[in-house]
Structure formats: structure tokens, C-alpha cells
Design a protein around this motif. Structure first.
Motif, PDB file in Angstrom:
ATOM      1  N   TYR A   1       0.986  -1.153  -0.526  1.00 53.73           N
ATOM      2  CA  TYR A   1       0.237   0.031  -0.235  1.00 53.73           C
ATOM      3  C   TYR A   1       1.076   1.360   0.053  1.00 53.73           C
ATOM      4  O   TYR A   1       1.905   1.033   0.187  1.00 53.73           O
ATOM      5  CB  TYR A   1      -0.439   0.373   1.580  1.00 53.73           C
ATOM      6  N   MET A   2       0.261   2.295  -0.197  1.00 51.32           N
ATOM      7  CA  MET A   2       0.650   3.854  -0.443  1.00 51.32           C
ATOM      8  C   MET A   2       0.093   4.450   0.197  1.00 51.32           C
ATOM      9  O   MET A   2      -1.286   4.898  -0.519  1.00 51.32           O
ATOM     10  CB  MET A   2       1.299   3.858  -1.734  1.00 51.32           C
ATOM     11  N   PHE A   3       0.869   5.363   1.436  1.00 51.83           N
ATOM     12  CA  PHE A   3       0.002   6.395   2.275  1.00 51.83           C
ATOM     13  C   PHE A   3       0.112   7.999   1.287  1.00 51.83           C
ATOM     14  O   PHE A   3       1.279   8.017   1.534  1.00 51.83           O
ATOM     15  CB  PHE A   3       0.330   6.062   3.479  1.00 51.83           C
ATOM     16  N   ILE A   4      -0.599   8.393   0.792  1.00 48.12           N
ATOM     17  CA  ILE A   4      -0.249   9.882   0.663  1.00 48.12           C
ATOM     18  C   ILE A   4      -0.515  10.951   1.288  1.00 48.12           C
ATOM     19  O   ILE A   4      -1.721  10.992   1.053  1.00 48.12           O
ATOM     20  CB  ILE A   4      -1.619   9.827  -1.343  1.00 48.12           C
ATOM     21  N   ASP A   5      -0.796  12.213   1.411  1.00 48.13           N
ATOM     22  CA  ASP A   5      -0.812  13.115   2.536  1.00 48.13           C
ATOM     23  C   ASP A   5      -1.627  13.300   3.298  1.00 48.13           C
ATOM     24  O   ASP A   5      -2.204  14.215   4.288  1.00 48.13           O
ATOM     25  CB  ASP A   5      -1.583  14.310   0.736  1.00 48.13           C
ATOM     26  N   GLY A   6      -1.460  11.995   3.907  1.00 56.90           N
ATOM     27  CA  GLY A   6      -2.319  12.167   5.455  1.00 56.90           C
ATOM     28  C   GLY A   6      -4.124  11.676   5.077  1.00 56.90           C
ATOM     29  O   GLY A   6      -4.672  11.707   5.798  1.00 56.90           O
ATOM     30  N   ASP A   7      -4.763  12.061   3.589  1.00 61.13           N
ATOM     31  CA  ASP A   7      -5.992  11.581   3.794  1.00 61.13           C
ATOM     32  C   ASP A   7      -6.278  10.665   2.461  1.00 61.13           C
ATOM     33  O   ASP A   7      -7.675  10.398   1.667  1.00 61.13           O
ATOM     34  CB  ASP A   7      -6.136  13.240   3.134  1.00 61.13           C
ATOM     35  N   LYS A   8      -5.460   9.633   1.943  1.00 62.64           N
ATOM     36  CA  LYS A   8      -5.465   9.008   0.918  1.00 62.64           C
ATOM     37  C   LYS A   8      -4.670   7.784   0.670  1.00 62.64           C
ATOM     38  O   LYS A   8      -3.454   7.837   1.437  1.00 62.64           O
ATOM     39  CB  LYS A   8      -4.839   9.537  -0.882  1.00 62.64           C
TER      40      LYS A   8
ATOM     41  N   ASP B   1      -6.807   6.395   8.808  1.00 64.86           N
ATOM     42  CA  ASP B   1      -6.529   6.363   9.843  1.00 64.86           C
ATOM     43  C   ASP B   1      -5.747   5.044  10.521  1.00 64.86           C
ATOM     44  O   ASP B   1      -4.763   4.827  11.172  1.00 64.86           O
ATOM     45  CB  ASP B   1      -7.097   6.984  11.048  1.00 64.86           C
ATOM     46  N   PHE B   2      -6.320   3.799   9.795  1.00 63.97           N
ATOM     47  CA  PHE B   2      -6.058   2.709  10.020  1.00 63.97           C
ATOM     48  C   PHE B   2      -4.424   2.502   9.316  1.00 63.97           C
ATOM     49  O   PHE B   2      -3.646   1.764   9.918  1.00 63.97           O
ATOM     50  CB  PHE B   2      -7.125   1.450  10.128  1.00 63.97           C
ATOM     51  N   TYR B   3      -4.599   3.281   8.390  1.00 67.02           N
ATOM     52  CA  TYR B   3      -2.748   2.897   7.885  1.00 67.02           C
ATOM     53  C   TYR B   3      -1.962   4.013   7.548  1.00 67.02           C
ATOM     54  O   TYR B   3      -1.065   3.309   7.741  1.00 67.02           O
ATOM     55  CB  TYR B   3      -3.403   3.287   5.791  1.00 67.02           C
ATOM     56  N   ASP B   4      -2.665   4.535   8.637  1.00 68.21           N
ATOM     57  CA  ASP B   4      -1.422   5.720   9.573  1.00 68.21           C
ATOM     58  C   ASP B   4      -0.630   5.444  10.259  1.00 68.21           C
ATOM     59  O   ASP B   4       0.231   5.253  10.850  1.00 68.21           O
ATOM     60  CB  ASP B   4      -1.934   7.428   9.549  1.00 68.21           C
TER      61      ASP B   4
END
Length: 470
Positions: free
Chosen positions: A244-251, A280-283
Motif C-alpha cells: 500500500y501507499m499512504f498519500i498526504d495523510g488523507d488518501k 487512519d488505520f493505514y496511518d
């Protein structure tokens, strides 16, 4: 070590056996003993043990090949017996510290005793409400009127502005790597957590790209191990399948797609792009993986000198036009140039002109504005000094008991001023009366004829009304 094995190590706690028919079935001691036979004595001993235990074969041929090829034995110096045979015997001493140093460690901490690696190049704030969850699904080969998955991934990286955090088993795609390094040059923090087995392939592609110091200043790379399985003689490693890839805290983008050329061209894959509160789970998951990961120093791998502490590369801000709205919006570097036009300051606010009896309008020069604020000439005598003196408000000092009284004119002077004023008003009234009388007597011939005609008309109208009444 697996969680089920850690539970078995606790004193006085032996979990009840769960039958294979129940969904809660996960760990079996028979399976562990069969794996020991497979790795020490081969495939024949493995199958014979399963027959004795009347258990079914739980491994496929592919899994047996992968386990036997990736099994890692413990080092001999870590074993007490091997260390005693290889090293010469020491003379007995009375120092307890040397005797305790040869003993095997039995330290099992509840929490890690190492420092958690910080997210030192920036991380967006979490815990805020991110709105309703929105989901988009993309596949390879793409569906009708949908972009391919590699286009979606590259667009997310190129449009990022806060952070890019990646958890991947294999990261070797040349275009995606170039997009990540370009984002780091723009000042976007890039965090990469790779599978330990896929890290060598990532380093190989970076060396082919000939990355430099500017490319790596805002990039942090670490490796993480899978859960694996620890046995008495060695360890069976596992693979990180999180992608997975977490982008800008909202995607977030997740799915089966690995960032490699073959995965985007030849394999069937599906990815999901989500935004909203579920992110938030991926964060939290990325923070946990980053905390348990191992450092992969790219500067050391490519023999590059690290930049000074606190100097992060930021995006180069393009020079704006030299025209500014304030004197203080000009850079110091541009101050030496002669073609800068600095606007003048506003020395007054137009709304304050109302207090001075002026109507705000187009700006006037400063000297003309100041000339309107100059006090009157004291040499000029007022026309009616008595009225001005009577209309003056009392000074604050006059309200006190010990205040001094203002000097007022005498009675003779007052009577003289009043006579002068009455004479002036009487002269003005007589002049107006004479002008009215003269205007009445100076009628022209035309005016008289018009008056006679109007009088005749009135008489005829009265006669007609009188006849009708009769």
C-alpha cells in the motif's frame, strides 16, 4: 516468533487444543514436529511422521521447495555447545562478570528496549475527521474508460504535497522510482519500508539510476522482516505481502500490485484508492511497521556524504514579478537591482478625512494634504469675536475650584459691539425693502397688457356663471 509460540512460553499457561474443523484452528504441535523432520532429515522423514501421527499432508510441493530453500540455520557461535567446542577453555577465575558473560541470555522484554525511529522529515497531523470514505477500484487489464493501475499510482505520487509512505515487497519500477525522487526534490517527505528479501533489488535499480545526494535528502528507507517461524535449529523466514501507499495523510492505495515492470505489464492485479476516515488505520499501521523495521542507509550503500543536520532540500520557488504591493515584499537579493518599482506608503487613511471635513476621493500629493491641516493665521481678526468667545467650550481646567477665570471684554465694549451689529442688520433690511419696491414699480408694457387680458377673462367667466345660475 509467532504469537502462538510466545503464548506457549508463558509459565503455567497451556492453551487447549483446537480441532481442525473449527475456524479458530491456527497452530498445531504436530505440524511443528513435522517441519523439524523435514528440515533435518528430508521429505521422507516428514511424510513418515505424518503417517504415524495419522495426520494429513498440510504442505504443497511448492511450499516444501520454498521452505527448504529459504531455511536459515542459527549461527554456531550463538549455540552453547558449538561455542564450547570451537573456543579454547578458559582458566577458572573468581570474576563473576566473566562467568556471567559466557551464559546464554534469557532476557524476554515486554516492550522493545531500542529507540523508536522518528519520522524526522515530516508527517501530517492525524486524528482529525477526514470526511466520508470514498472508494475507487482499478484493475489490470483496465476496465472500460479506466486508466491502468500504473498511471493511477504515478499520478498520486506526482500530485503529492505532504508525504508519501510506501510499504512494498518489491520496488523496482524505473518510472515510479524517478517520480519518488522528483517528489523528494520538491520537498515532499518520502518513506519507504521494503521487504528484507526485496531490498537488494531496490538497491540495484537505484544504482542503475545513479542517484545522488539531492535525490536522497528527503528519502528514508528501511527494511522489515515477516513474522516467520522459529524452530530449534533455525528460522523459516516469511515475506511481506502488505502493498500500500499512504498519500498526504488523507488518501491510500492498496491491492495486489507490486511496483515492478512485470507486475504492471504481465500480471493480473487490482488496486483500491480510498479517502476518508478509514485512512487512519493505514496511518497507524505504517507507524508500527516503521517502528519495528531496520535502517537501510542509502548514503552508506552508495558511498555518498550525508548533508548537514537540518538542511533539507525544498522546492525551488520561482521568482515572482518585481512589482509588489508593499515596500517590505522585496527580497534582499533583488534589492541590488535597479529595475525594482517600490510602491509608496499610505501615509493616511481616507476615512480620517471625514473628521477634517473632506470627502475621500482620489489621492492628493502629500504636500497639498498637509497644507490643508495647517492652523489659521493668528494675525487675522475675526469678524464677530464676541460670538466666537461665547461659543467656546469650557476648558477642563475651568471645572476645578482653583481654576483661573478667562478674561472677558468689559460692558462698554459689549454695548459698542451690539450697536455695531444692530446697525449692520438694520442697513441690510432697508436695502432689501427698497429693492422689492423698485421691482414692483418697474413693470414693462408687456406685463401690463398681460395683466389686463387676464382680468377680462376672469370677468367673462364670472358673467357666464351668473347667467347659468339664473
Amino acid at each position: 516468533m509467532a504469537e502462538s509460540q510466545l503464548v506457549c512460553l508463558e509459565d503455567g499457561l497451556m492453551p487447549a487444543a483446537v480441532p481442525e474443523s473449527r475456524p479458530q484452528f491456527y497452530y498445531s504441535e504436530q505440524h511443528r514436529a513435522a517441519l523439524e523432520q523435514l528440515l533435518t532429515n528430508g521429505d521422507g522423514a516428514f511424510k513418515s511422521l505424518l503417517k504415524e501421527e495419522k495426520s494429513q499432508d498440510f504442505l504443497s510441493a511448492r511450499e516444501i521447495k520454498a521452505i527448504t530453500s529459504t531455511f536459515v540455520k542459527y549461527k554456531q557461535e550463538e549455540d552453547d555447545g558449538g561455542a564450547a567446542e570451537s573456543k579454547p577453555k578458559k582458566q577458572p577465575t573468581t570474576d563473576k562478570r566473566e562467568d556471567s558473560g559466557s551464559l546464554r541470555s534469557t532476557y524476554w522484554p515486554q516492550m522493545s528496549d531500542t529507540e523508536v525511529p522518528p519520522l524526522d522529515i515530516g508527517w501530517p497531523s492525524s486524528g482529525l475527521f477526514k470526511g466520508v470514505t470514498r472508494v475507487s477500484v482499478y484493475t489490470h487489464p483496465p476496465k472500460e474508460s479506466s486508466p491502468h493501475i500504473k498511471e493511477v499510482v504515478r499520478k498520486l505520487i506526482q500530485e503529492s504535497c505532504k508525504v508519501v509512505a510506501i510499504v512494498m515487497d518489491l520496488l523496482t519500477d524505473l518510472q515510479i522510482l524517478r517520480d519518488l525522487f522528483e517528489a523528494s526534490k520538491r520537498g515532499v517527505p518520502v518513506y519507504i519500508v521494503l521487504d528484507e528479501l526485496g531490498a537488494p533489488h531496490f538497491l540495484d535499480m537505484c544504482s542503475r539510476m545513479q542517484v545522488g545526494v539531492k535525490d536522497l535528502q528527503n528519502v528514508r528507507t528501511r527494511t522489515v522482516k515477516a513474522v516467520g517461524l522459529n524452530l530449534s535449529s533455525g528460522r523459516i523466514p516469511g515475506n511481506v505481502q502488505s502493498k500500500y501507499m499512504f498519500i498526504d495523510g488523507d488518501k491510500v492505495m492498496f491491492g495486489t500490485y507490486s511496483f515492478s515492470w512485470s507486475s504492471s505489464r504481465m500480471d493480473r492485479n487490482m488496486i483500491t484508492v480510498m479517502s476518508g476516515q478509514v485512512v487512519d488505520f493505514y496511518d497507524n499501521d505504517f507507524r508500527e511497521l516503521y517502528a519495528v523495521s531496520d535502517k537501510l542507509d542509502l548514503f552508506k550503500e552508495f558511498h555518498l556524504s550525508k548533508p548537514k543536520t537540518g538542511t533539507l532540500s525544498r522546492a525551488a520557488v520561482p521568482k515572482r514579478p518585481l512589482a509588489a504591493t508593499s515596500r517590505f515584499q522585496v527580497n534582499l537579493g533583488d534589492a541590488t537591482r535597479g529595475d525594482i518599482k517600490v510602491p509608496a506608503h499610505k501615509y493616511h487613511n481616507p476615512k480620517y478625512l471625514l473628521a477634517l471635513g473632506q470627502i475621500p476621493g482620489p489621492s492628493t500629493p502629500l504636500q497639498d494634504f498637509l497644507s490643508t491641516m495647517q492652523p489659521p493665521d493668528p494675525t487675522e481678526e475675526p469678524e464677530n469675536p464676541m460670538e466666537e468667545l461665547e461659543n467656546l467650550p469650557p476648558a477642563p481646567s475651568q471645572t476645578g475650584k482653583n481654576s483661573k477665570k478667562l478674561k472677558t471684554p468689559t460692558k462698554s465694549k459689549r454695548s459698542w459691539w451690539r450697536r455695531q451689529k444692530q446697525d449692520k442688520t438694520s442697513e441690510a433690511v432697508t436695502e432689501e425693502n427698497t429693492a422689492d419696491e423698485a421691482s414692483k414699480h418697474t413693470l414693462t408694457a408687456d406685463d401690463t397688457s398681460e395683466a389686463q387680458d387676464s382680468g377680462k377673462k376672469k370677468k367673462s367667466t364670472f358673467r357666464n356663471i351668473f347667467k347659468k345660475n339664473k
